[in-house]
Design an enzyme around this catalytic site. Structure first.
Site, PDB file in Angstrom:
ATOM      1  CD  GLU A 180      -3.319   0.294   2.097  1.00  0.00           C
ATOM      2  OE1 GLU A 180      -4.445  -0.382   1.743  1.00  0.00           O
ATOM      3  OE2 GLU A 180      -2.903   0.472   3.091  1.00  0.00           O
TER       4      GLU A 180
ATOM      5  CG  HIS B 150       8.445 -29.512   0.394  1.00  0.00           C
ATOM      6  ND1 HIS B 150       8.925 -30.875   0.322  1.00  0.00           N
ATOM      7  CD2 HIS B 150       9.077 -28.976   1.564  1.00  0.00           C
ATOM      8  CE1 HIS B 150       9.829 -30.865   1.019  1.00  0.00           C
ATOM      9  NE2 HIS B 150       9.917 -29.995   1.751  1.00  0.00           N
TER      10      HIS B 150
ATOM     11  CE  LYS C 274     -12.040   1.938   1.663  1.00  0.00           C
ATOM     12  NZ  LYS C 274     -11.463   3.173   2.511  1.00  0.00           N
TER      13      LYS C 274
HETATM   14  O1  PA5 Z   1      -3.231   1.687   5.791  1.00  0.00           O
HETATM   15  C1  PA5 Z   1      -4.216   2.025   5.569  1.00  0.00           C
HETATM   16  O2  PA5 Z   1      -4.589   3.395   5.670  1.00  0.00           O
HETATM   17  C2  PA5 Z   1      -5.416   1.131   5.334  1.00  0.00           C
HETATM   18  O3  PA5 Z   1      -4.883  -0.149   5.306  1.00  0.00           O
HETATM   19  C3  PA5 Z   1      -6.338   1.018   6.573  1.00  0.00           C
HETATM   20  O4  PA5 Z   1      -5.586   0.696   7.671  1.00  0.00           O
HETATM   21  C4  PA5 Z   1      -7.542   0.394   6.280  1.00  0.00           C
HETATM   22  O5  PA5 Z   1      -8.180   0.801   5.066  1.00  0.00           O
HETATM   23  C5  PA5 Z   1      -8.594   0.413   7.362  1.00  0.00           C
HETATM   24  O6  PA5 Z   1      -8.890   1.703   7.583  1.00  0.00           O
HETATM   25  P1  PA5 Z   1      -9.617   2.247   8.767  1.00  0.00           P
HETATM   26  O7  PA5 Z   1      -8.642   2.137   9.672  1.00  0.00           O
HETATM   27  O8  PA5 Z   1     -10.091   3.726   8.455  1.00  0.00           O
HETATM   28  O9  PA5 Z   1     -10.902   1.410   8.973  1.00  0.00           O
END
Ligand code: PA5
Length: 449
Positions: A290, A311, A425
């Site tokens: 990410e 394996h 989303k």
């Molecule tokens: O790193 C990030 O920002 C994302 O992976 C969030 O942790 C994830 O989308 C969850 O978001 P939130 O904590 O707002 O529910």
């Protein structure tokens, strides 16, 4: 005390002499941007020195809440997704008994910890509810934005269960919320319902939040020594705060990733030889995936669990498309020892291993694999962890967080945003008929016909 050591000696055949040093000016510039907070995403650098300046009063309150959870329940359900659950899950599976959920309450000395809100599955939530419905429960719902659909649905369903079971007042005492200080639906619910709550600092993004209450509350409730974990992370702040590339293993790791990528190695595989590190690799994949996968750039983060996957994926790593490099998280010392017994009949042909511990055999499997993969054209990097305890786990988390930030800057991306996550989303909201998304819904449904 031993440091966490980054070892790139096995990768020497893949790096020209002086090639790493060529990146010294870029690494120095990125170090300054990070520490002076002048680079991209600089408003999300709160994690950088958090372990050193952690608010002790807040930590004491968190440990009290964890103690209350331990006294209240047999099962704690942690509700969250992405950065809001992977760190806690990684720590709990790395630092607890391998079968802790099957141990008796006395042996575990902590509630069982289950996770929800990290998928949208009837079956998973149905089965979880069936399993825990008769047990004493507590919930820790975690979301920085407070508006994530997966988390929100699971919380709505589990809150209803809690209210039916304990009444509104009783449920309130068993629900713990970790979210933003002032924004989002969860904060509003804290204000209206009076849940115990903890704050995710504004300047710490989801995937960098494991060393905030996001990770620390579930860990403490699971019986993990969070003081030691923060001490390890604080030690790592100083080990990996050194400005020079030559003195900083996290920066060397980031720089070598960039060198390998320029040579066509677009996939990095995180390797462990310890089943309890499975979720650590999941946390690591999110951190790097990410943080770096944007602007059509990035190294694809994958993982394998050795020797299990030798394996299965071992064949590809040795002999498949040469687009990969590997980074092994190697744990030097096992907390316990199991030794191969003598058997004079030697029908299984293993007598030559008699008297040896599994760690010793695992170490040879590791060395043999690294050498084989090197011969097969796969560069191997190693992060040496002296032992898998809370102190070094905290240090390991910090090592990769720091390396990831440096790596993002070396690649010219903002490692602290995630613009690509938003598109699915919006589409999902539109297709589900969320108010305000009517036009998008029409356009998407046209495409689905
Ligand atoms: O790193 C990030 O920002 C994302 O992976 C969030 O942790 C994830 O989308 C969850 O978001 P939130 O904590 O707002 O529910």
């Amino acid at each position: 005390m031993k440091e966490l050591v980054f070892d790139h000696s096995y990768a020497v055949p893949f790096v020209r002499p002086g090639e790493l040093e060529l990146l010294e000016p870029q690494a120095a510039a990125a170090h300054r941007q990070l520490h002076d907070k002048t680079g991209a995403g600089s408003s999300f650098l709160g994690w950088l020195d958090l372990p050193e300046r952690y608010d002790r009063a807040e930590l004491a309150r968190l440990k009290e809440a964890a103690q209350r959870i331990q006294d209240q329940c047999e099962a704690l359900i942690v509700i969250g997704i992405g950065g809001s659950y992977l760190g806690a899950r990684a720590a709990i599976s790395a630092l607890s008994h391998s079968f802790s959920d099957l141990l008796s309450r006395d042996a575990r000395r902590a509630p069982r910890v289950f996770f929800a809100g990290h998928a949208i599955s009837d079956k998973y939530l149905h089965d979880l509810i069936e399993l825990v419905a008769e047990k004493d429960l507590a919930l820790n719902v975690i979301s920085k934005s407070g508006t994530t659909t997966e988390q929100a649905i699971a919380f709505r369903i589990l809150r209803e269960l809690m209210e039916k079971k304990y009444g509104a007042e009783g449920a309130r005492e068993r629900i713990y919320v970790t979210t933003d200080a002032s924004k989002g639906a969860l904060r509003k619910m804290v204000q209206s319902e009076g849940y115990t709550s903890f704050v995710i600092p504004d300047d710490v993004g989801g995937r960098y939040s494991v060393l905030t209450p996001v990770g620390l509350l579930p860990m403490a409730a699971a019986g993990i020594d969070v003081d030691a974990l923060l001490e390890g992370a604080a030690a790592a702040c100083s080990w990996f705060g050194r400005p020079e590339l030559k003195d900083n293993g996290a920066y060397q790791y980031a720089a070598l990733r960039s060198i390998f990528q320029r040579k066509g190695k677009n996939i990095e595989i995180l390797v462990n030889y310890e089943p309890s590190l499975f979720y650590f690799s999941e946390w690591w994949k999110q951190l790097f995936g990410e943080s770096e996968g944007k602007d059509q750039k990035g190294i694809f983060p994958a993982s394998v669990n050795f020797t299990t996957d030798l394996h299965s994926m071992g064949q590809f790593m040795q002999d498949g498309a040469r687009s990969i490099f590997a980074t092994t998280v190697w744990v030097d010392r096992s907390p316990v020892e199991v030794v191969v017994p003598h058997d004079p009949k030697d029908e299984d042909g293993c007598e030559y291993l008699a008297g040896k511990s599994l760690s010793c055999i695992n170490a040879k499997a590791f060395q043999g694999t690294v050498l084989a993969h090197t011969d097969g054209g796969v560069p191997n990097l190693v992060v040496n962890v002296p032992e898998l305890n809370p102190f070094y786990f905290g240090a390991l988390i910090y090592f990769f967080e720091k390396a990831c930030a440096m790596s993002g800057y070396l690649q010219g991306v903002n490692p602290f945003d995630q613009p690509g996550v938003e598109l699915y989303k919006r589409n999902m909201y539109a297709l589900l008929g969320r108010p305000g998304f009517e036009e998008e819904r029409k356009a998407l449904e046209q495409r689905l016909k």
